[in-house]
Design a protein around this motif. Structure first.
Motif, PDB file in Angstrom:
ATOM      1  N   LYS B 350       0.916  -1.416   0.295  1.00  0.00           N
ATOM      2  CA  LYS B 350       0.297  -0.149  -0.060  1.00  0.00           C
ATOM      3  C   LYS B 350       1.282   1.258   0.060  1.00  0.00           C
ATOM      4  O   LYS B 350      -0.065   2.534  -0.415  1.00  0.00           O
ATOM      5  N   CYS B 351       2.392   1.416   0.362  1.00  0.00           N
ATOM      6  CA  CYS B 351       3.244   2.105   0.806  1.00  0.00           C
ATOM      7  C   CYS B 351       3.392   3.292  -0.899  1.00  0.00           C
ATOM      8  O   CYS B 351       2.965   2.939  -2.069  1.00  0.00           O
ATOM      9  N   ILE B 352       2.844   3.909  -0.654  1.00  0.00           N
ATOM     10  CA  ILE B 352       2.914   5.630  -1.577  1.00  0.00           C
ATOM     11  C   ILE B 352       4.285   6.556  -1.286  1.00  0.00           C
ATOM     12  O   ILE B 352       4.749   7.454  -1.779  1.00  0.00           O
ATOM     13  N   ARG B 353       5.335   5.709  -0.812  1.00  0.00           N
ATOM     14  CA  ARG B 353       6.814   6.151  -0.667  1.00  0.00           C
ATOM     15  C   ARG B 353       6.843   8.214   0.258  1.00  0.00           C
ATOM     16  O   ARG B 353       7.525   8.888  -1.159  1.00  0.00           O
ATOM     17  N   CYS B 354       6.092   7.874   0.535  1.00  0.00           N
ATOM     18  CA  CYS B 354       6.110   9.616   1.075  1.00  0.00           C
ATOM     19  C   CYS B 354       7.246   9.295   2.106  1.00  0.00           C
ATOM     20  O   CYS B 354       7.440  10.970   2.227  1.00  0.00           O
ATOM     21  N   GLY B 355       7.955   9.185   2.717  1.00  0.00           N
ATOM     22  CA  GLY B 355       8.755   8.709   3.692  1.00  0.00           C
ATOM     23  C   GLY B 355       8.416   9.720   4.725  1.00  0.00           C
ATOM     24  O   GLY B 355       9.432   9.395   6.115  1.00  0.00           O
ATOM     25  N   ALA B 356       7.512   9.597   5.756  1.00  0.00           N
ATOM     26  CA  ALA B 356       6.763  10.481   6.507  1.00  0.00           C
ATOM     27  C   ALA B 356       7.196   9.102   7.755  1.00  0.00           C
ATOM     28  O   ALA B 356       7.874   9.509   8.650  1.00  0.00           O
ATOM     29  N   CYS B 357       7.574   7.944   6.941  1.00  0.00           N
ATOM     30  CA  CYS B 357       7.902   7.173   8.589  1.00  0.00           C
ATOM     31  C   CYS B 357       9.697   6.801   8.798  1.00  0.00           C
ATOM     32  O   CYS B 357      10.556   6.756   9.979  1.00  0.00           O
ATOM     33  N   MET B 358      10.106   7.513   7.739  1.00  0.00           N
ATOM     34  CA  MET B 358      11.959   7.919   7.957  1.00  0.00           C
ATOM     35  C   MET B 358      11.873   9.121   8.982  1.00  0.00           C
ATOM     36  O   MET B 358      12.473   8.659   9.492  1.00  0.00           O
ATOM     37  N   PRO B 379      11.848   2.760   8.095  1.00  0.00           N
ATOM     38  CA  PRO B 379      10.910   1.479   8.452  1.00  0.00           C
ATOM     39  C   PRO B 379      10.197   0.738   7.641  1.00  0.00           C
ATOM     40  O   PRO B 379       9.939  -0.322   7.297  1.00  0.00           O
ATOM     41  N   ILE B 380       9.962   1.580   6.047  1.00  0.00           N
ATOM     42  CA  ILE B 380       9.634   1.029   5.173  1.00  0.00           C
ATOM     43  C   ILE B 380      10.582   0.054   4.540  1.00  0.00           C
ATOM     44  O   ILE B 380      10.113  -1.069   4.288  1.00  0.00           O
ATOM     45  N   GLY B 381      11.792   0.038   4.747  1.00  0.00           N
ATOM     46  CA  GLY B 381      12.738  -0.680   4.511  1.00  0.00           C
ATOM     47  C   GLY B 381      12.757  -1.919   4.821  1.00  0.00           C
ATOM     48  O   GLY B 381      13.133  -2.767   4.792  1.00  0.00           O
ATOM     49  N   VAL B 409       2.469   7.668  12.066  1.00  0.00           N
ATOM     50  CA  VAL B 409       2.273   9.048  11.042  1.00  0.00           C
ATOM     51  C   VAL B 409       2.166   8.172   8.919  1.00  0.00           C
ATOM     52  O   VAL B 409       1.403   8.531   8.488  1.00  0.00           O
ATOM     53  N   CYS B 410       1.375   6.640   9.023  1.00  0.00           N
ATOM     54  CA  CYS B 410       1.959   6.182   7.518  1.00  0.00           C
ATOM     55  C   CYS B 410       0.397   6.838   6.962  1.00  0.00           C
ATOM     56  O   CYS B 410      -0.841   6.505   8.006  1.00  0.00           O
ATOM     57  N   PRO B 411       0.264   7.560   5.719  1.00  0.00           N
ATOM     58  CA  PRO B 411      -0.844   7.927   5.923  1.00  0.00           C
ATOM     59  C   PRO B 411      -1.425   6.926   4.381  1.00  0.00           C
ATOM     60  O   PRO B 411      -3.159   7.195   4.519  1.00  0.00           O
ATOM     61  N   VAL B 412      -1.401   5.764   4.285  1.00  0.00           N
ATOM     62  CA  VAL B 412      -1.908   4.685   4.150  1.00  0.00           C
ATOM     63  C   VAL B 412      -2.432   3.151   5.304  1.00  0.00           C
ATOM     64  O   VAL B 412      -2.593   2.517   5.484  1.00  0.00           O
ATOM     65  N   LYS B 413      -1.705   3.571   6.455  1.00  0.00           N
ATOM     66  CA  LYS B 413      -2.508   2.900   7.927  1.00  0.00           C
ATOM     67  C   LYS B 413      -1.670   1.566   7.822  1.00  0.00           C
ATOM     68  O   LYS B 413      -2.147   0.746   7.552  1.00  0.00           O
ATOM     69  N   ILE B 414      -0.260   1.250   7.238  1.00  0.00           N
ATOM     70  CA  ILE B 414       0.151   0.284   7.229  1.00  0.00           C
ATOM     71  C   ILE B 414       0.889  -0.186   8.680  1.00  0.00           C
ATOM     72  O   ILE B 414       1.013   0.895   9.009  1.00  0.00           O
ATOM     73  N   ASN B 415       0.605  -1.676   8.588  1.00  0.00           N
ATOM     74  CA  ASN B 415       0.971  -1.628   9.802  1.00  0.00           C
ATOM     75  C   ASN B 415       2.693  -1.734  10.360  1.00  0.00           C
ATOM     76  O   ASN B 415       2.797  -2.699  10.679  1.00  0.00           O
ATOM     77  N   ILE B 416       3.328  -1.182   9.884  1.00  0.00           N
ATOM     78  CA  ILE B 416       4.434  -1.619   9.787  1.00  0.00           C
ATOM     79  C   ILE B 416       5.556  -2.172  11.088  1.00  0.00           C
ATOM     80  O   ILE B 416       5.905  -2.745  10.582  1.00  0.00           O
ATOM     81  N   HIS B 417       5.183  -0.888  12.545  1.00  0.00           N
ATOM     82  CA  HIS B 417       5.738  -1.897  13.497  1.00  0.00           C
ATOM     83  C   HIS B 417       5.733  -3.525  13.824  1.00  0.00           C
ATOM     84  O   HIS B 417       6.128  -4.295  14.293  1.00  0.00           O
TER      85      HIS B 417
HETATM   86  S1  SF4 Z   1       4.835   6.244   6.026  1.00  0.00           S
HETATM   87 FE1  SF4 Z   1       3.987   4.849   4.730  1.00  0.00          FE
HETATM   88  S2  SF4 Z   1       3.251   5.428   2.718  1.00  0.00           S
HETATM   89 FE2  SF4 Z   1       5.114   6.746   3.600  1.00  0.00          FE
HETATM   90  S3  SF4 Z   1       6.703   5.539   2.846  1.00  0.00           S
HETATM   91 FE3  SF4 Z   1       6.328   4.903   5.016  1.00  0.00          FE
HETATM   92  S4  SF4 Z   1       5.129   3.160   4.723  1.00  0.00           S
HETATM   93 FE4  SF4 Z   1       4.507   4.181   2.818  1.00  0.00          FE
END
Ligand code: SF4
Lengths: 197, 511
Positions: B350-358, B379-381, B409-417
């Protein structure tokens, strides 16, 4: 490659682990929209680094003339203003490179973001939006929509092959976060409210 | 070379409204490195050996000026994002919509890909399909060869980084010119981008000055950001005008209209696409969305999440070639269809590569994107790199404090952690784990196995470091315990307040 198309689609069909999820309807989120959108547009545009020109009731094109302060060719894509370089059917995209100012009319504006929409119809040659050093833009206040949801209801998206929201000038802050206008595209962008005559 | 300085660029203090400097990737307050310091380089890559992120991170942190600037800039972006978010009442609703739209599209991806292909083809776009990076590169080379292209101008694309596109083209005598300033800096320095949105964020102005002095002939003693940007503009422009082809990525692909959308702040994608007669767009198959109503949701979220600006300066929609021009789209799989089948990890698509998680990640901010030694950092990496190479990136899921801030912060609500935790378990099961990490994992596992402790560690979407067991953060085994400052967390979240108040009313909490 042709075999890859089938391979990719096949892998997708095979790998779907989730059942089909419903498509959520998207509201317009526009209940709070004010009836006059000019002020909101102006605020948003200025935030994005654009400038608003003050209209002149007596001489409507005076603000455009006054905005053109640097020497160099001026291209106009609007009937209200005369430039000194003509775009003809033979004009190539790269011919726009020496242009200092381009005068354009936006198809419409977006108050939420201060964005201006241009399609190939307004640009004549697409590069008039990006290769000139500066842009001076006419916008009909009646053609401002409240937010991006409303913007994507417009007809341009299914009529044009190319459409762009330009929101302020070209900007970069890739070096230590220092804001610089004119990284590659235009260095400045000014807007004049001017109804279509 | 003497760059012609246009007057609006010569005075860095021309804008008295510092608080208006919040478009593009601009910092909301002046930041300036004080000393020049050699730039720490990224992770040491040794073939397929597992990347040692913490070794590179330690070197980055030892370069104190770089670390301080990096940390301050990214934290500033995170704060700008928060400010934007608070200005939009429907923010959480937009996030839910974005997540729902992506999940819907991914659950019918074959249908939407075919729909896009049909509509784009009807508008005159030539659509290609590539299984992997090698096939992508071969397809693009064939198109370029058929037109005799020797110079290609290009806007930023993470997908082409995945494909090793630039190296491939260099071997095949096609000159590739990156037109995004940050990406161009990285290209000229022969270094990968360190961040998906701000590729050169790990460099100080003095680093850029020395790269430009060596490559485009700028004054080595002038490290003014305005001067350097102008030098690059003047050096790149003739290359843009003489290129025979342009290449872009695509942030979103609208199936129902056959449109692909590219977001930039510099306008370089529009220049790359509209100046030469040939436009090629390389796009990952997960970028599909159904229609224009959906697009509005993502455009509203993307730049606000990434940089805290309402929209990118340029949002460009391509639906067909211009008159006399030619347009190609290469749809690239490169592992995505396989990821779709991973029970736990498919939501990463779902990631839109916004970089917010970084920007929000304390590990990323202190260690720099190049320390991950992979195309995707932060985190996305951590959750997608192992899908490319499980052995090489087996240590990455440990480069996290598990504070859950990325998920929030993820705009598409990926359960990253949660996915990071799942990778730790998966890798442990595969035997892909070093002994030290195994101990740490057990600690993490204990927390995550207990619903009560786990809930306490994620109070209503707030950073939860205060709640993590002290030994997990400061234990000597945790390579992240030593020099991490823990971001301040609110003393009491709504949930805690609610629970306490309910308890006071005599309603015991069952959990
Ligand atoms: S915050 Fe979510 S959408 Fe943005 S880069 Fe990270 S994983 Fe992708």
């Amino acid at each position: 490659m042709s075999g890859s198309r089938e391979a990719i689609l096949g892998a997708i069909r095979k790998n779907h682990v989730q059942s089909e999820r419903a498509r959520p309807p998207v509201p317009l989120f526009d209940q709070a929209a004010p009836s006059d959108l000019r002020e909101m547009f102006q605020k948003s545009l200025e935030r994005m680094g654009g400038k608003m020109l003050t209209p002149d009731a007596v001489d409507p094109m005076a603000p455009v003339r006054q905005a053109i302060v640097k020497p160099g060719p001026v291209v106009s894509c609007v009937p209200e203003f005369q430039g000194d370089m003509q775009i003809t059917p033979q004009t190539k995209p790269t011919d726009i490179a020496p242009v200092e100012y381009a005068v354009l009319r936006a198809a419409f504006g977006v108050a939420e973001t201060g964005s201006l929409c241009f399609t190939e119809k307004q640009l004549h040659v697409n590069t008039t939006g990006f290769l000139p050093q500066h842009l001076v833009i006419l916008l009909d206040p009646a053609q401002i929509v409240y937010n991006l949801h409303n913007a994507y209801q417009r007809p341009e998206w299914t009529q044009a092959h190319y459409a762009v929201f330009q929101s302020g000038p070209s900007a970069t802050a890739d070096i230590e976060g220092v804001l610089v206008h004119g990284a590659q595209g235009v260095r400045s962008l000014s807007v004049l409210f001017h109804p279509v005559s | 070379m003497t760059a012609e300085l246009h007057e609006e660029l010569t005075d860095p203090h021309a804008d008295p409204h510092a608080d208006q400097l919040d478009h593009g990737a601009a910092s909301s307050r002046p930041l300036k490195s004080r000393i020049s310091e050699p730039q720490p380089r990224g992770a040491k890559i040794r073939g397929n050996r597992p990347v040692d992120q913490s070794e590179a991170a330690n070197r980055f942190m030892a370069a104190t000026e770089h670390e301080a600037m990096h940390d301050a800039r990214l934290w500033d972006l995170r704060q700008k994002r928060d400010k934007e978010m608070h200005g939009i009442e429907e923010w959480e609703e937009l996030r839910n919509l974005a997540s729902g739209i992506k999940e819907h599209t991914l659950s019918k991806l074959d249908y939407y890909l075919e729909l896009f292909e049909k509509n784009a083809t009807a508008n005159g776009i030539k659509v290609h399909w590539a299984k992997d990076g090698a096939e992508h590169n071969a397809i693009v080379l064939e198109i370029l060869r058929s037109k005799g292209v020797e110079r290609l101008i290009k806007s930023k694309s993470m997908l082409t980084e995945e494909c090793g596109f630039r190296e491939f083209m260099a071997h095949n005598n096609v000159e590739v010119i990156e037109t995004d300033l940050g990406e161009r800096i990285q290209q000229l320095d022969d270094e990968a981008p360190s961040h998906v949105v701000v590729p050169a964020v790990h460099k100080l102005r003095t680093d850029v000055a020395s790269v430009f002095a060596k490559t485009i002939g700028s004054d080595p003693d002038n490290a003014d950001a305005h001067y350097l940007t102008e030098c690059q503009r003047e050096a790149t422009r003739p290359l843009i005008l003489s290129a025979q082809a342009g290449m872009t990525g695509g942030n979103f692909v609208v199936a129902e209209t056959g449109t692909f959308v590219v977001c930039t702040n510099e306008g370089n994608a529009d220049l790359s696409a509209n100046t030469p007669p040939l436009h090629i767009a390389s796009i990952g198959i997960e970028k599909l969305i159904p229609g224009l109503d959906d697009l509005a949701v993502f455009i509203r979220l993307l730049s606000r999440s990434a940089l805290g600006s309402p929209i990118t300066q340029y949002t460009s929609h391509f639906r067909g070639p211009r008159e006399g021009g030619e347009m190609h789209v290469v749809l690239v799989d490169n592992g995505r269809s396989e990821r779709l089948g991973m029970e736990k990890f498919w939501p990463g698509l779902k990631c839109i590569r916004c970089g917010a998680c970084m920007n929000t990640c304390p590990v990323f901010r202190r260690s720099g994107g190049l320390s991950y030694g992979a195309t995707y950092a932060g985190p996305i990496g951590l959750i997608i790199d192992p899908t490319f190479n499980v052995h090489k990136y087996r240590n990455l899921p440990y480069s996290s404090t598990m504070n859950g801030s990325c998920t929030n912060v993820c705009p598409v609500k990926i359960n990253i952690h949660e996915q990071i935790a799942d990778w730790r378990k998966t890798l442990a099961g595969d035997g892909e784990i070093s002994p030290v990490k195994k101990v740490m994992m057990k600690a993490a596992g204990e927390v995550l196995a207990s619903p009560v402790v786990y809930r306490a560690s994620l109070p209503l979407g707030r950073s939860a470091l205060r709640h993590l067991p002290h030994f997990m953060l400061y234990n000597k085994l945790n390579t992240w315990g030593r020099k991490r400052d823990i971001p301040e967390t609110p003393k009491q979240t709504f949930n805690e307040w609610y629970r306490k108040n309910r308890k006071q009313q005599g309603e015991g909490e069952k959990s």
